[in-house]
Design a protein around this motif. Structure first.
Motif, PDB file in Angstrom:
ATOM      1  N   TYR A   3      48.531  33.596 -47.665  1.00 45.28           N
ATOM      2  CA  TYR A   3      47.700  34.682 -47.548  1.00 45.28           C
ATOM      3  C   TYR A   3      47.065  35.240 -48.953  1.00 45.28           C
ATOM      4  CZ  TYR A   3      48.649  34.945 -42.565  1.00 45.28           C
ATOM      5  OH  TYR A   3      48.696  34.831 -41.306  1.00 45.28           O
ATOM      6  N   GLY A   4      47.465  34.390 -50.199  1.00 43.43           N
ATOM      7  CA  GLY A   4      47.045  34.671 -51.570  1.00 43.43           C
ATOM      8  C   GLY A   4      47.764  35.992 -51.921  1.00 43.43           C
ATOM      9  N   MET A   5      48.802  36.341 -51.510  1.00 38.23           N
ATOM     10  CA  MET A   5      49.362  37.569 -52.069  1.00 38.23           C
ATOM     11  C   MET A   5      50.063  37.391 -53.293  1.00 38.23           C
ATOM     12  SD  MET A   5      50.470  39.538 -48.508  1.00 38.23           S
ATOM     13  CE  MET A   5      51.428  38.279 -47.798  1.00 38.23           C
ATOM     14  N   VAL A  36      46.758  42.483 -49.125  1.00 38.22           N
ATOM     15  CA  VAL A  36      46.968  41.263 -49.797  1.00 38.22           C
ATOM     16  C   VAL A  36      46.688  41.102 -51.298  1.00 38.22           C
ATOM     17  CG1 VAL A  36      46.231  39.826 -47.577  1.00 38.22           C
ATOM     18  CG2 VAL A  36      44.481  40.473 -49.443  1.00 38.22           C
ATOM     19  N   ARG A  37      45.881  42.186 -51.705  1.00 38.67           N
ATOM     20  CA  ARG A  37      45.740  42.223 -53.225  1.00 38.67           C
ATOM     21  C   ARG A  37      46.945  42.769 -54.081  1.00 38.67           C
ATOM     22  NH1 ARG A  37      40.314  45.412 -52.222  1.00 38.67           N
ATOM     23  NH2 ARG A  37      41.738  46.547 -50.977  1.00 38.67           N
ATOM     24  N   PRO A  83      44.254  43.225 -44.318  1.00 40.24           N
ATOM     25  CA  PRO A  83      45.506  43.273 -44.442  1.00 40.24           C
ATOM     26  C   PRO A  83      46.422  42.463 -43.783  1.00 40.24           C
ATOM     27  CG  PRO A  83      44.333  45.429 -43.738  1.00 40.24           C
ATOM     28  CD  PRO A  83      43.512  44.481 -43.782  1.00 40.24           C
ATOM     29  N   ILE A  84      47.670  42.147 -44.067  1.00 39.90           N
ATOM     30  CA  ILE A  84      48.430  41.524 -43.252  1.00 39.90           C
ATOM     31  C   ILE A  84      49.547  42.210 -42.662  1.00 39.90           C
ATOM     32  CG2 ILE A  84      50.168  39.489 -43.563  1.00 39.90           C
ATOM     33  CD1 ILE A  84      47.216  38.918 -44.026  1.00 39.90           C
ATOM     34  N   GLU A  96      56.450  31.560 -49.482  1.00 39.33           N
ATOM     35  CA  GLU A  96      55.426  30.829 -48.460  1.00 39.33           C
ATOM     36  C   GLU A  96      54.533  31.791 -47.934  1.00 39.33           C
ATOM     37  OE1 GLU A  96      55.407  27.692 -44.798  1.00 39.33           O
ATOM     38  OE2 GLU A  96      57.408  28.286 -45.385  1.00 39.33           O
ATOM     39  N   LEU A  97      55.050  32.854 -47.360  1.00 42.57           N
ATOM     40  CA  LEU A  97      54.072  33.764 -46.629  1.00 42.57           C
ATOM     41  C   LEU A  97      52.915  34.335 -47.736  1.00 42.57           C
ATOM     42  CD1 LEU A  97      53.497  35.489 -44.017  1.00 42.57           C
ATOM     43  CD2 LEU A  97      54.796  37.094 -45.246  1.00 42.57           C
TER      44      LEU A  97
END
Length: 517
Positions: free
Chosen positions: A394-396, A324-325, A357-358, A389-390
């Motif tokens: 998740y803040g990606m 996600v980072r 993770p996503i 939007e995805l």
């Protein structure tokens, strides 16, 4: 101590630290002072030919195979519901040379399956037992069909397998195997007893296992419940008691990092007492520290949940997993389970806390995921119409995420994953939404370790390496077949094949005369 003494009827907490090995050295050695020893009975409350302890894939397969030989069979299970972990398993079985593979034009062989499992097991596998399992998958698959198991009409590609060889029940659950086997067992006259907990083994003067001591009417986990009874077994006892993934204290003895902070996919009864009882009469424990983490689980639900099936059938074969980072992939999504779980577990912040993770795919990739609607309902799976939007959910970093998807799509078009060398047989272009995503974090799933057996499924003694007469084991209760890591869908294969092997050999063993009270 007389040879006729029941050397492992201990019903107290045993085997702390070094006591494990000391107690397992055989009947000739004195037991720890904390062990309880009762004199072996001259008679039994009930007598059968073959007694099976445990009612999962291995147990029910053993019971049915033994019953096919015409002997009297009983299955006992300590839990109120039969099936154990097998019932909540995903119902996927690796089969080398199935008719569905042939229909799809998929070339496979027993040797290829053996090679895949050896690679995943880091070469630690018991090769002879491994070959026995792989050789038996095609015939056992048909055996299950004959007993009413129904497979989906397509073959799946699970991580670590070189080709598509995984069949899955139409229910996407192990219940699709356990229910038909239990029905068939009852129809054939197999005696089924639940809430019956193993307390210890009974041996005769020659050291042969001739029965067990149990608690009937046992209410898990209350150790004081139930009535003590003894059940004799003329041909032998088959241990199909599974692993110890829910036994936090015992699994931490093997791997201290597998503490209570780490969830498990196992049912509550997946504990170590049956393993300990075998060790008390000398069974050789191997690979107990090889405990598998399921890399498809989610921290947003307890136990096996809905994410596991979604990730197995949708995300891993048809999608990607990103940090996600960074919004970028960081491992091969179709590597074996150990490689994937190890990679995911490295995603931590500067304080060592998980950074989940996503994993995601689009509607096309999720088209066969039966748990999608449930995952959405319980907010384990998120839906997004666009990648922007995805990324927001998740803040990606959206720009990096979209660049990663573009690189992935190019890899699909060329058929080569230059980033992580992932197999591309089922890879799809992720060109449009809607998108379905889930947070991922491994959970304790499977014990590769257990007692050592030979190709007759006889349990081997720690010192002599000879079979302990009258004692057999199958499935997850045994160790060595999978080495350091089990490939997905090989638990059903192992359970059914080794269960049938144990049932066949135990039923054929010489019977002993026993007295009934």
């Amino acid at each position: 101590m007389s040879k006729t003494q029941d050397i492992n009827a201990g019903r107290r907490q045993l085997l702390k630290g070094g006591m494990v090995m000391a107690a397992g050295l055989g009947a000739s050695m004195a037991l720890p002072a904390t062990a309880s020893c009762d004199s072996a009975p001259v008679s039994f409350d009930e007598i059968v030919d073959v007694l099976v302890v445990g009612s999962g894939f291995a147990g029910m397969s053993a019971a049915l195979q033994a019953r096919e030989s015409g002997v009297k069979v009983m299955v006992i299970d300590k839990m109120p519901v039969f099936g154990g972990n097998s019932t909540i398993n995903g119902g996927a079985m690796a089969v080398a040379g199935s008719p569905l593979q042939k229909q799809a034009g998929i070339e496979d062989s027993v040797d290829a399956m053996v090679a895949d499992m050896l690679r995943a097991g880091r070469g630690m596998n018991d090769v002879e037992m491994l070959k026995l399992v792989c050789n038996g998958t095609a015939e056992s698959c048909q055996w299950l069909i004959d007993y009413g198991v129904h497979w989906k009409p397509f073959v799946q590609h699970f991580g670590g397998h070189s080709v598509q060889r995984v069949l899955q029940t139409v229910e996407s659950s192990g219940a699709g195997i356990i229910r038909p086997l239990i029905k068939a067992a009852r129809d054939k006259g197999v005696i089924m007893k639940n809430q019956t907990k193993l307390e210890g083994f009974v041996k005769d003067d020659a050291g042969r296992v001739i029965g067990v001591e149990v608690r009937e009417g046992f209410y898990f986990p209350n150790e004081r419940t139930g009535k003590i009874r003894r059940i004799g077994a003329r041909h032998g006892v088959i241990m199909a008691t599974g692993g110890f993934g829910r036994d936090i204290e015992y699994r931490m003895m093997q791997l201290p990092e597998l503490n209570s902070d780490l969830d498990s996919t196992n049912h509550a009864g997946a504990t170590s007492e049956a393993l300990k009882q075998m060790m008390l009469i000398g069974a050789n424990p191997i690979h107990l520290d090889q405990i598998q983490l399921g890399p498809w689980a989610s921290p947003d639900e307890k136990g096996f949940g809905t994410a596991s099936q979604f990730n197995t059938i949708a995300t891993y074969p048809h999608g990607i997993v990103v940090d996600v980072r960074t919004g970028e992939r960081f491992f091969n999504e179709l590597a074996d389970r150990k490689a994937r779980a190890d990679a995911i577990m490295t995603r931590r912040d500067e304080k060592g806390q998980p950074v989940y993770p996503i994993g995601f795919t689009n509607a096309a990739g999720a088209s066969k995921a039966q748990t999608l609607d449930w995952g959405l309902k319980y907010k384990v799976i998120s839906k997004a119409e666009t990648l922007d939007e995805l990324a927001k959910i998740y803040g990606m970093p959206a720009k990096a995420l979209k660049a990663q998807v573009e690189r992935w799509n190019e890899a699909v078009k060329t058929g080569v994953d230059k980033e992580f060398e992932r197999p591309m047989q089922e890879a799809i272009v992720l060109d449009k939404g809607p998108w379905y995503a889930v947070r991922m974090w491994p959970k304790v799933h499977y014990c590769m370790g257990g007692v050592k057996v030979n190709t007759q499924s006889e349990v081997l003694h720690l010192v002599s390496n000879k079979a302990i007469p009258g004692l057999y084991a199958a499935g997850e209760a045994t160790g060595g077949i999978h080495g350091a890591s089990r490939l997905g869908a090989c638990a059903v294969a192992e359970g059914v094949v080794t269960g049938r092997n144990a049932g066949r050999n135990c039923a054929a063993a010489s019977a002993v005369a026993l007295k009934q009270a």
